[in-house]
Write an enzyme that holds these catalytic residues in place. Structure first.
Site, PDB file in Angstrom:
ATOM      1  CB  SER A  69      -0.936  -0.019   1.213  1.00 14.34           C
ATOM      2  OG  SER A  69      -0.205  -0.241   2.394  1.00 14.34           O
ATOM      3  CG  ASP A 114       2.119  13.504  17.727  1.00 11.92           C
ATOM      4  OD1 ASP A 114       1.939  12.998  18.842  1.00 11.92           O
ATOM      5  OD2 ASP A 114       2.855  13.015  16.854  1.00 11.92           O
ATOM      6  CG  PHE A 118      10.017  12.943   9.698  1.00 14.68           C
ATOM      7  CD1 PHE A 118       9.073  13.725  10.349  1.00 14.68           C
ATOM      8  CD2 PHE A 118       9.610  11.745   9.126  1.00 14.68           C
ATOM      9  CE1 PHE A 118       7.760  13.309  10.444  1.00 14.68           C
ATOM     10  CE2 PHE A 118       8.300  11.324   9.211  1.00 14.68           C
ATOM     11  CZ  PHE A 118       7.380  12.101   9.876  1.00 14.68           C
TER      12      PHE A 118
HETATM   13  P1  FAD Z   1      -1.492   5.634  20.620  1.00 17.82           P
HETATM   14  O1  FAD Z   1      -1.619   4.234  20.175  1.00 17.82           O
HETATM   15  O2  FAD Z   1      -2.630   6.229  21.385  1.00 17.82           O
HETATM   16  O3  FAD Z   1      -0.155   5.721  21.485  1.00 17.82           O
HETATM   17  C1  FAD Z   1       0.378   6.980  21.880  1.00 17.82           C
HETATM   18  C2  FAD Z   1       1.248   6.827  23.120  1.00 17.82           C
HETATM   19  O4  FAD Z   1       0.425   6.600  24.258  1.00 17.82           O
HETATM   20  C3  FAD Z   1       2.226   5.667  23.082  1.00 17.82           C
HETATM   21  O5  FAD Z   1       3.374   6.046  23.787  1.00 17.82           O
HETATM   22  C4  FAD Z   1       1.496   4.546  23.833  1.00 17.82           C
HETATM   23  O6  FAD Z   1       2.395   3.640  24.436  1.00 17.82           O
HETATM   24  C5  FAD Z   1       0.682   5.337  24.849  1.00 17.82           C
HETATM   25  N1  FAD Z   1      -0.655   4.736  25.077  1.00 17.82           N
HETATM   26  C6  FAD Z   1      -1.469   4.213  24.129  1.00 17.82           C
HETATM   27  N2  FAD Z   1      -2.642   3.816  24.673  1.00 17.82           N
HETATM   28  C7  FAD Z   1      -2.552   4.092  25.993  1.00 17.82           C
HETATM   29  C8  FAD Z   1      -3.460   3.926  27.076  1.00 17.82           C
HETATM   30  N3  FAD Z   1      -4.676   3.397  26.884  1.00 17.82           N
HETATM   31  N4  FAD Z   1      -3.045   4.318  28.303  1.00 17.82           N
HETATM   32  C9  FAD Z   1      -1.815   4.861  28.499  1.00 17.82           C
HETATM   33  N5  FAD Z   1      -0.924   5.042  27.504  1.00 17.82           N
HETATM   34  C10 FAD Z   1      -1.288   4.676  26.255  1.00 17.82           C
HETATM   35  N6  FAD Z   1       0.007  11.590  12.896  1.00 17.82           N
HETATM   36  C11 FAD Z   1      -0.851  12.515  12.411  1.00 17.82           C
HETATM   37  O7  FAD Z   1      -1.010  13.576  13.017  1.00 17.82           O
HETATM   38  N7  FAD Z   1      -1.550  12.304  11.253  1.00 17.82           N
HETATM   39  C12 FAD Z   1      -1.415  11.168  10.546  1.00 17.82           C
HETATM   40  O8  FAD Z   1      -2.053  10.994   9.508  1.00 17.82           O
HETATM   41  C13 FAD Z   1      -0.513  10.160  11.023  1.00 17.82           C
HETATM   42  N8  FAD Z   1      -0.368   8.979  10.370  1.00 17.82           N
HETATM   43  C14 FAD Z   1       0.455   8.019  10.900  1.00 17.82           C
HETATM   44  C15 FAD Z   1       0.537   6.782  10.252  1.00 17.82           C
HETATM   45  C16 FAD Z   1       1.356   5.777  10.750  1.00 17.82           C
HETATM   46  C17 FAD Z   1       1.409   4.445  10.040  1.00 17.82           C
HETATM   47  C18 FAD Z   1       2.133   6.016  11.921  1.00 17.82           C
HETATM   48  C19 FAD Z   1       3.061   4.957  12.443  1.00 17.82           C
HETATM   49  C20 FAD Z   1       2.043   7.236  12.570  1.00 17.82           C
HETATM   50  C21 FAD Z   1       1.201   8.249  12.085  1.00 17.82           C
HETATM   51  N9  FAD Z   1       1.052   9.470  12.726  1.00 17.82           N
HETATM   52  C22 FAD Z   1       0.197  10.419  12.222  1.00 17.82           C
HETATM   53  C23 FAD Z   1       1.811   9.771  13.947  1.00 17.82           C
HETATM   54  C24 FAD Z   1       1.008   9.446  15.212  1.00 17.82           C
HETATM   55  O9  FAD Z   1      -0.163  10.222  15.275  1.00 17.82           O
HETATM   56  C25 FAD Z   1       1.885   9.759  16.414  1.00 17.82           C
HETATM   57  O10 FAD Z   1       2.968   8.869  16.475  1.00 17.82           O
HETATM   58  C26 FAD Z   1       1.160   9.821  17.749  1.00 17.82           C
HETATM   59  O11 FAD Z   1       2.082  10.369  18.707  1.00 17.82           O
HETATM   60  C27 FAD Z   1       0.700   8.477  18.284  1.00 17.82           C
HETATM   61  O12 FAD Z   1      -0.379   8.018  17.597  1.00 17.82           O
HETATM   62  P2  FAD Z   1      -0.901   6.518  17.866  1.00 17.82           P
HETATM   63  O13 FAD Z   1      -2.148   6.356  17.129  1.00 17.82           O
HETATM   64  O14 FAD Z   1       0.191   5.559  17.647  1.00 17.82           O
HETATM   65  O15 FAD Z   1      -1.187   6.650  19.448  1.00 17.82           O
END
Ligand code: FAD
Length: 281
Positions: free
Chosen positions: A7, A100, A207
């Site tokens: 993808s 973020d 980055f």
């Molecule tokens: P989560 O899974 O919520 O994790 C975030 C942090 O919180 C981690 O350290 C985790 O260990 C901790 N955590 C998770 N769940 C819990 C819980 N229930 N209790 C306590 N701690 C917890 N960013 C954008 O802004 N836009 C995008 O389109 C985008 N696309 C992305 C695509 C991919 C494939 C990847 C890998 C990243 C992308 N990001 C994007 C970046 C991402 O938004 C950031 O890395 C963000 O900081 C974490 O998002 P996440 O969904 O992984 O968060």
């Protein structure tokens, strides 16, 4: 020779000229027949509308589109509206993320973590959407510990995600170890390796520092040594990333999600090199 998951990710362009360039990039990449095209949200200042516009163009061009949905700083009502809108337009695939925000936003909003978003989307729309979430083989930069991050990842899958896409990485062992640890917890969803082609050293280094991806020393030093010689950077980068992909497929990775940065040539070059090595993406 089996075929693997494949993808491609785009970000929403900010100007009409860049939108036109992305249309051309898409026309080129459609030739490679990937399973879907995802469109980022928020990162780099893009808006939700930009994400939706590009995703709908892709959908209307007859391809599978997967818009990214981020939940931090939003409300249930805002997410409900967004996903119902996607549903009404026939979109069946989302990448569900926390996202973020600048620290000034504090903890405003009704969601804190991606697992809450996954749970909410499932509760609202059942099985309508195929849902990907993010994975971090080298640990999310804000996680308390690798184990805590792993537990949080598993929680996100158990909330109803179908698959995961990793942050990019250049250490295949980090990926293999992560997958093993996830499987040891009884979770068996596909964990697709996110692949960042190397075409420019300065922006990649900047980055990588912020997103939790390490550029190994030997790669960094070699790239630095090329200075402004972009051709050599590209050539070396293609070689390194092709071998990374071969190593991953050889070790059982289900396939790749290419971070295209809206450019066709690096993805085309990689796919061509993989084809030459006998792999079919
Ligand atoms: P989560 O899974 O919520 O994790 C975030 C942090 O919180 C981690 O350290 C985790 O260990 C901790 N955590 C998770 N769940 C819990 C819980 N229930 N209790 C306590 N701690 C917890 N960013 C954008 O802004 N836009 C995008 O389109 C985008 N696309 C992305 C695509 C991919 C494939 C990847 C890998 C990243 C992308 N990001 C994007 C970046 C991402 O938004 C950031 O890395 C963000 O900081 C974490 O998002 P996440 O969904 O992984 O968060």
């Amino acid at each position: 020779m089996s075929s693997h998951h494949f993808s491609i990710e785009f970000f929403p362009p900010k100007t009409p000229e860049a939108c036109e360039r992305l249309r051309e990039t898409r026309r080129q990449l459609y030739q490679l027949s990937p399973e879907y095209f995802s469109v980022t949200r928020g990162a780099g200042g893009s808006t939700s509308e930009g994400t939706q516009d590009v995703a709908l163009e892709i959908h209307n061009e007859g391809q599978r589109a997967a818009p990214h949905v981020t939940c931090i700083g939003t409300t249930r009502e805002m997410i409900r509206e967004k996903i119902m809108d996607y549903k009404s337009k026939g979109i069946r695939h989302l990448v569900a993320l926390r996202g973020d925000l600048p620290s000034a936003y504090g903890v405003l909003g009704e969601f804190h973590y991606a697992n809450e978003l996954v749970e909410f989307v499932r509760a609202e729309t059942g099985d309508w959407f195929y849902m990907d979430v993010a994975a971090y083989p080298e640990m999310h930069p804000q996680a308390k510990s690798p184990q805590d991050d792993l537990d949080n990842f598993v929680r996100k899958i158990n909330a109803g995600a179908d698959a995961a896409i990793t942050q990019y990485f250049y250490n295949p062992d980090a990926y293999f170890r992560f997958v093993e640890n996830v499987q040891a917890q009884g979770v068996n969803v596909p964990i697709i390796a996110g692949i960042m082609p190397i075409t420019n050293y300065a922006s990649l280094a900047r980055f990588s520092d912020t997103c939790g991806a390490e550029i190994p020393r030997w790669i960094r030093l070699k790239l630095e040594s090329y200075g402004d010689d972009l051709e050599s950077i590209r050539e070396f980068g293609l070689d390194v990333v092709t071998r990374l992909c071969e190593h991953l497929l050889g070790g059982g990775a289900p396939g790749f999600h290419f971070y295209s940065l809206n450019q066709a040539a690096p993805v085309e070059a990689l796919c061509e090199r993989l084809r030459q090595s006998g792999y079919r993406t």
